[in-house]
Scaffold this motif. Structure first.
Motif, short mmCIF file in Angstrom:
data_model
loop_
_atom_site.label_atom_id
_atom_site.label_comp_id
_atom_site.label_asym_id
_atom_site.label_seq_id
_atom_site.Cartn_x
_atom_site.Cartn_y
_atom_site.Cartn_z
N UNK A 169 4.03 -2.66 -0.30
CA UNK A 169 3.76 -1.38 0.60
C UNK A 169 5.08 -1.29 1.57
N UNK A 170 5.20 -2.55 2.20
CA UNK A 170 6.23 -2.47 3.04
C UNK A 170 7.67 -3.23 2.59
N UNK B 53 12.07 -11.11 6.07
CA UNK B 53 11.51 -10.83 7.44
C UNK B 53 11.54 -9.26 7.91
N UNK B 54 12.57 -8.55 7.07
CA UNK B 54 12.86 -7.12 7.39
C UNK B 54 12.23 -6.25 6.23
N UNK B 55 11.41 -5.05 7.00
CA UNK B 55 10.66 -4.10 5.84
C UNK B 55 11.65 -3.63 5.21
N UNK B 56 11.78 -3.56 3.76
CA UNK B 56 12.55 -2.88 2.76
C UNK B 56 12.14 -1.24 2.88
N UNK B 57 10.87 -1.00 3.33
CA UNK B 57 10.34 0.52 3.39
C UNK B 57 9.99 0.85 4.84
N UNK B 58 10.24 2.09 5.27
CA UNK B 58 9.88 2.55 6.33
C UNK B 58 8.40 2.82 6.49
N UNK C 168 2.99 -6.04 9.76
CA UNK C 168 2.89 -6.27 8.26
C UNK C 168 2.63 -7.71 8.06
N UNK C 169 1.31 -8.10 7.50
CA UNK C 169 0.91 -9.37 6.83
C UNK C 169 1.41 -9.45 5.57
N UNK C 170 2.57 -9.93 4.97
CA UNK C 170 3.08 -10.07 3.81
C UNK C 170 2.74 -11.24 2.94
N UNK C 171 2.16 -11.02 1.77
CA UNK C 171 1.78 -12.19 0.71
C UNK C 171 0.57 -12.79 1.09
N UNK C 172 -0.08 -12.48 2.46
CA UNK C 172 -1.29 -13.04 2.60
C UNK C 172 -2.42 -12.45 1.75
N UNK C 173 -3.68 -13.14 1.10
CA UNK C 173 -4.54 -12.43 0.83
C UNK C 173 -4.99 -11.60 1.55
N UNK C 174 -5.53 -10.23 0.88
CA UNK C 174 -6.32 -9.10 1.90
C UNK C 174 -7.27 -9.83 2.55
#
Length: 341
Positions: A201-202, A207-212, A219-225
């Motif tokens: 999604x992001x 540590x930097x969002x590739x999408x706006x 953003x909580x990235x790579x955590x389980x939902x």
């Protein structure tokens, strides 16, 4: 292609062995822009998937809908090299993702993997002999959530399910919806949290969002939902949480708990149609909770990312109560939705 699209597409090309890369790089720009998937199978032709369906790639970088034994083939060596590159040559550190059948790379592109599972004590511990790689091209389309914002969110935040079959644009729409609600398109800068389990999604890199995804989004990235939702509720005081592909009861229970705590949710779900969503375990739990306001069904093919139906799934004093388990008259216009809740 614009600069953002070109950079995103080039992220995919860096994964490919030189022979396959050259076939795709020299395609007409309009064809490259339309690619949704690149499907690569051992000893099979290269398949390009667009809105028009699947076609084969020829040796002179054209597409054809006619199979021929002379079409360029993909080797097992090619597939192995793609997986290594997707893992930055550290396959072991990505083993859990590989065991789950996918890798997510820079730009949010998802690589589906098919092979032979190695099972110990009933659990997949590794995958060998990978024979198929499916590269799904991620894209950011600004404004694709405009109609949803206009018809659903201008009266205020709504607990919403965005549903449809694979490749109907759910993730792309979810991303743009988060951006718009975060950036004040409705008149409020809502505090948004994205539970980005697969980092598509992001598309966070270093540590930097590739999408706006907006200026007021965490953003909580790579955590389980499940973990991401619980952390968001405890520490981030969100107004709204975004989750992609809700698939099991534990995730639904965490969402319901969050709604009961006063947080709004937008989630996506796979289904062929609304009737199918009601029969799927996770979908049925979501709908039966009575806490979601509406379900937005997205179209396919020429209508990817477009609203097919906005379905009211919550009774209100201004509407008739649901009948025969949500009834059959599902579509409501923006005026009626603005009166709901």
């Amino acid at each position: 292609m614009n600069t953002v699209q070109l950079n995103s597409f080039n992220n995919v090309l860096t994964l490919l062995p030189l022979n396959i890369k050259n076939y795709i790089f020299t395609l007409p720009e309009q064809t490259k822009l339309s690619i949704k998937e690149i499907r690569l199978r051992a000893e099979k032709p290269i398949v390009i998937v667009t809105e028009k369906g699947s076609s084969f790639l020829t040796a002179n970088s054209k597409t054809t809908y006619i199979y021929s034994s002379s079409l360029p083939k993909v080797s097992l060596k090619d597939l192995t090299e793609i997986v290594k590159r997707a893992c930055d040559y550290s396959v072991y550190s990505h083993q859990e993702d590989i065991n789950s059948g996918f890798l997510t790379v820079k730009g949010g592109h998802r690589i589906g993997l098919c092979g032979t599972a190695v099972i110990e004590k009933g659990k997949i511990v590794s995958v060998r002999d990978i024979n198929c790689v499916n590269i799904r091209i991620a894209s950011q389309k600004f404004g694709c959530a405009n109609e949803i914002v206009k018809n659903v969110f201008f009266p205020g935040l709504k607990n919403t399910v965005i549903a449809g079959p694979p490749m109907c644009g759910k993730t792309t729409v979810l991303r743009d919806l988060a951006r718009q609600l975060s950036d004040g398109e409705t008149g409020n800068y809502y505090k948004c949290v994205i539970a980005d389990e697969r980092n598509e999604i992001a598309c966070v890199t270093n540590g930097i969002c590739g999408c706006n995804v907006g200026n007021n989004t965490d953003v909580l990235s790579a955590y389980s939902k499940l973990d991401a939702i619980n952390i968001a509720l405890r520490t981030m005081s969100p107004d709204i949480v975004f989750c992609d592909e809700i698939a099991n009861a534990n995730e639904v229970k965490a969402i319901i708990n969050g709604i009961m705590c006063g947080v709004n949710f937008v989630v996506t779900a796979h289904c062929g149609d609304f009737e199918e969503l009601k029969t799927r375990p996770a979908g049925k739990l979501l709908l039966d909770s009575g806490l979601f306001d509406c379900c937005i069904m997205l179209g396919t093919k020429e209508r990817i990312g477009k609203i097919e139906k906005i379905i009211s799934i919550k009774s209100d004093k201004n509407e008739k109560s649901r009948s025969d388990n949500y009834g059959n008259n599902y579509s409501f216009n923006g005026e009626l939705l603005s009166r709901a809740n």
